[in-house]
Motif scaffolding. Structure first.
Motif, PDB file in Angstrom:
ATOM      1  N   ALA A  23       9.717  67.313 -92.191  1.00 25.46           N
ATOM      2  CA  ALA A  23      10.982  66.618 -92.478  1.00 25.46           C
ATOM      3  C   ALA A  23      11.944  66.756 -91.294  1.00 25.46           C
ATOM      4  N   ASP A  24      11.998  67.936 -90.700  1.00 27.17           N
ATOM      5  CA  ASP A  24      12.861  68.144 -89.527  1.00 27.17           C
ATOM      6  C   ASP A  24      12.401  67.276 -88.364  1.00 27.17           C
ATOM      7  N   TRP A  25      11.086  67.248 -88.123  1.00 36.66           N
ATOM      8  CA  TRP A  25      10.559  66.427 -87.030  1.00 36.66           C
ATOM      9  C   TRP A  25      10.813  64.948 -87.292  1.00 36.66           C
ATOM     10  N   TYR A  26      10.680  64.548 -88.537  1.00 39.73           N
ATOM     11  CA  TYR A  26      10.939  63.157 -88.911  1.00 39.73           C
ATOM     12  C   TYR A  26      12.401  62.796 -88.615  1.00 39.73           C
ATOM     13  N   GLN A  27      13.326  63.670 -88.988  1.00 41.97           N
ATOM     14  CA  GLN A  27      14.756  63.427 -88.754  1.00 41.97           C
ATOM     15  C   GLN A  27      15.077  63.287 -87.271  1.00 41.97           C
ATOM     16  N   GLU A  28      14.307  63.961 -86.426  1.00 46.60           N
ATOM     17  CA  GLU A  28      14.526  63.888 -84.978  1.00 46.60           C
ATOM     18  C   GLU A  28      13.783  62.720 -84.332  1.00 46.60           C
ATOM     19  N   GLY A  29      13.090  61.933 -85.123  1.00 40.85           N
ATOM     20  CA  GLY A  29      12.374  60.783 -84.589  1.00 40.85           C
ATOM     21  C   GLY A  29      11.045  61.126 -83.948  1.00 40.85           C
ATOM     22  N   LEU A  30      10.503  62.284 -84.252  1.00 35.94           N
ATOM     23  CA  LEU A  30       9.241  62.703 -83.653  1.00 35.94           C
ATOM     24  C   LEU A  30       8.031  62.251 -84.466  1.00 35.94           C
TER      25      LEU A  30
END
Length: 166
Positions: free
Chosen positions: A112-119
């Motif tokens: 979820a954190d990576w998704y929020q950063e566009g990764l």
């Protein structure tokens, strides 16, 4: 009676599915092959900072086939539509349900954190099996998961777009 040999392997131990990465992007940025989760994060950020979309592909359910990302958290998630891929683990001789383990929550939070950063590719929910090799080849994905049967065709597709790609 033996009615079928479902698979005969010449190279035992070679996985059927796995994460693949744009080696040419790693080389251009002088980066090593990622091993840890921090390495993967740093590589994806470097891809993004260099102007590549750099997105990593996830399956529609957020867990890649074989649990390649969830496994490092000591958990397993649903990664297949069939009932043979239910996420049970042997933990110290006890059968446990993977999504109920603390590590699975940590895995989901990391994704979820990576998704929020566009990764992570923003529309991962709509991906299908043919999308992974195409988007790896055209530069949408820097890291993806493909199966063994798609590896050669993906490499050929990639080289037809960019002869220096790997």
């Amino acid at each position: 009676n033996i009615y079928q040999f479902s698979i005969i392997r010449r190279d035992p131990g070679f996985p059927d599915y796995g994460l693949v990465i744009r080696q040419d992007w790693l080389d251009a940025l002088d980066l090593d092959m990622p091993i840890t989760y921090d390495d993967y994060y740093n590589v994806l950020k470097a891809f993004q900072d260099a102007g590549h979309e750099g997105a990593m592909a996830l399956r529609w359910d957020g867990v890649n086939s074989g649990n390649y990302l969830a496994a490092g958290f000591g958990a397993a998630g649903f990664y297949d539509e069939t009932e043979v891929a239910v996420p049970f683990l042997n933990k110290d001789g006890t059968l446990v349900f993977g999504p109920m383990e603390d590590g699975y929550r940590e895995y989901l939070q990391t994704m979820a954190d990576w998704y929020q950063e566009g990764l992570i590719y923003p529309d991962f929910f709509s991906l299908d099996a043919q999308t992974y090799p195409t988007n790896l080849s055209n530069g949408t994905f820097g890291i993806s998961v493909i199966d063994r049967g798609q590896f050669t065709s993906t490499q050929l597709m990639l080289e037809s777009i960019d002869p220096n790609a790997d």
